[in-house]
Scaffold this active site. Structure first.
Site, mmCIF file in Angstrom:
data_model
loop_
_atom_site.group_PDB
_atom_site.id
_atom_site.type_symbol
_atom_site.label_atom_id
_atom_site.label_comp_id
_atom_site.label_asym_id
_atom_site.label_seq_id
_atom_site.Cartn_x
_atom_site.Cartn_y
_atom_site.Cartn_z
ATOM 1 N N SER A 63 -3.391 -3.688 -3.855
ATOM 2 C CA SER A 63 -2.323 -4.501 -3.243
ATOM 3 C C SER A 63 -0.959 -3.830 -3.224
ATOM 4 O O SER A 63 -0.052 -4.332 -2.552
ATOM 5 C CB SER A 63 -2.183 -5.831 -3.971
ATOM 6 O OG SER A 63 -3.240 -6.672 -3.640
ATOM 7 N N TYR A 240 2.429 -12.419 -7.760
ATOM 8 C CA TYR A 240 1.743 -13.684 -7.476
ATOM 9 C C TYR A 240 2.214 -14.781 -8.435
ATOM 10 O O TYR A 240 3.400 -14.991 -8.577
ATOM 11 C CB TYR A 240 0.217 -13.487 -7.502
ATOM 12 C CG TYR A 240 -0.175 -12.252 -6.759
ATOM 13 C CD1 TYR A 240 -0.027 -12.190 -5.377
ATOM 14 C CD2 TYR A 240 -0.610 -11.102 -7.418
ATOM 15 C CE1 TYR A 240 -0.343 -11.046 -4.674
ATOM 16 C CE2 TYR A 240 -0.927 -9.950 -6.726
ATOM 17 C CZ TYR A 240 -0.783 -9.935 -5.358
ATOM 18 O OH TYR A 240 -1.091 -8.801 -4.673
ATOM 19 N N VAL A 258 -4.988 -4.582 -8.123
ATOM 20 C CA VAL A 258 -6.112 -4.820 -9.033
ATOM 21 C C VAL A 258 -6.808 -3.534 -9.471
ATOM 22 O O VAL A 258 -7.707 -3.569 -10.304
ATOM 23 C CB VAL A 258 -7.150 -5.830 -8.459
ATOM 24 C CG1 VAL A 258 -6.590 -7.230 -8.387
ATOM 25 C CG2 VAL A 258 -7.705 -5.372 -7.123
HETATM 26 O O1 DON Z 1 -7.945 -8.287 -1.135
HETATM 27 C C1 DON Z 1 -8.224 -7.966 -2.274
HETATM 28 O O2 DON Z 1 -8.774 -8.733 -3.033
HETATM 29 C C2 DON Z 1 -7.849 -6.581 -2.773
HETATM 30 N N1 DON Z 1 -8.038 -5.596 -1.763
HETATM 31 C C3 DON Z 1 -6.412 -6.496 -3.222
HETATM 32 C C4 DON Z 1 -6.138 -7.383 -4.382
HETATM 33 C C5 DON Z 1 -5.000 -6.961 -5.239
HETATM 34 O O3 DON Z 1 -4.785 -5.806 -5.524
HETATM 35 C C6 DON Z 1 -4.248 -8.073 -5.809
HETATM 36 N N2 DON Z 1 -3.212 -7.589 -6.693
HETATM 37 N N3 DON Z 1 -3.038 -7.691 -7.843
#
Ligand code: DON
Length: 304
Positions: A63, A240, A258
């Site tokens: 993200s 978030y 993540v």
């Molecule tokens: O869409 C998703 O679930 C992942 N590609 C990105 C999620 C993410 O990194 C959320 N951040 N903490």
């Protein structure tokens, strides 16, 4: 300020405390990473570099890339962008669907998944070869033509991306997605799969510490006013439902992923990237959050 000494002190302190949390496994390919990896890299606006640990090993930035796609879309679309996505903190998880139905397909902000999917739709509309042009944009910020997508991670996310598919379908039903949903998802999964080291990430985000100027080329990536606005969105929405906690404890704009990475920006001072794959219950790197809290505590310097 002797940043290297401070980073070494932080490293020594954190070696004495347990590294809690879990590596992300909902994207199966992410769960293959060594949970004990740990790196930090800080670059000042005067181009001084300080790092330690695994700061030269690439990982999936996930993200964190949403801040880069936002920058590119904002530079192309200007203020029209804000008719399709808001700038308010969501107070919900990154992949939540709950607000989207009530708020008629307009995501709260560009950093939750729904908002990043709208930004992806904008770039799919605006760019003739979105994946190639986005990568070129990131490479120019990093000053490194070797930066690339992680094909195993993007494929792995495609297979398990049910929530993102639900979000994009719901927004399409509300008329807030213009392109084919498969094309938008494909672009989104690719941008999340970009791989970088902590050093490359800190370099890439230095423009937000430099009023929108890429320090490598001295060219404007975005205007200083837009840079201010992106930093504001990072501060309010970058973590978030833990954004308040991050502002409270760290006091810098930032963005997590993540994959265990975090980037934070101290305008006119530095950008810093940390990597530690174990995540807390909100999906943010447990140890990365601690590093940044210790940094602004020890330096007694934040945006506040
Ligand atoms: O869409 C998703 O679930 C992942 N590609 C990105 C999620 C993410 O990194 C959320 N951040 N903490």
């Amino acid at each position: 300020m002797d940043y290297q000494k401070i980073l070494n002190e932080i490293d020594a302190e954190l070696k004495q405390t347990p590294n809690s949390g879990q590596v992300a496994s909902y994207i199966p390919e992410l769960s293959t990473v060594d949970p004990n990896k740990f790196g930090i890299h800080l670059i000042t606006t005067k181009n001084q570099h300080h790092g330690l640990g695994d700061s030269n090993e690439r990982f999936s930035i996930q993200s964190i890339a949403k801040a880069l796609s936002l920058t590119l879309a904002f530079s192309l679309e200007k203020d029209q962008l804000w008719h399709r996505v808001g700038v308010e903190p969501s107070g919900t998880a990154f992949n939540s669907l709950v607000q989207l139905e009530v708020e008629k397909g307009i995501p709260r902000n560009p950093l939750i998944n729904a908002g990043a999917l709208v930004i992806s739709d904008v770039l799919v509309s605006r760019l003739s070869d979105p994946k190639k042009e986005f990568l070129e944009f990131v490479r120019s910020l990093a000053g490194n033509p070797a930066i690339d997508y992680g094909s195993k991670v993007s494929a792995s996310e495609r297979v398990t991306g049910y929530r993102n598919a639900a979000l994009v379908n719901l927004m399409k039903a509300f008329g807030n997605i213009n392109n084919d949903i498969e094309e938008v998802l494909d672009f989104y999964f690719h941008l999340c799969s970009v791989e970088m080291t902590c050093q490359e990430l800190a370099q890439t985000f230095l423009y937000l510490a430099s009023n929108g100027i890429n320090p490598l080329t001295q060219k404007a990536v975005i205007s200083s006013s837009k840079s201010k606005r992106i930093n504001a969105i990072l501060l309010l929405c970058g973590f978030y439902d833990e954004a308040g906690e991050f502002a409270f404890k760290v006091g810098l704009p930032g963005k997590s992923g993540v994959g265990g990475g975090i980037v934070a920006i101290h305008p006119n001072q530095f950008s810093i990237a940390t990597w530690s794959p174990k995540l807390n219950s909100k999906g943010n790197s447990f140890k990365g959050m601690k590093v940044l809290e210790l940094l602004t505590t020890k330096t007694e310097s934040s945006i506040f």
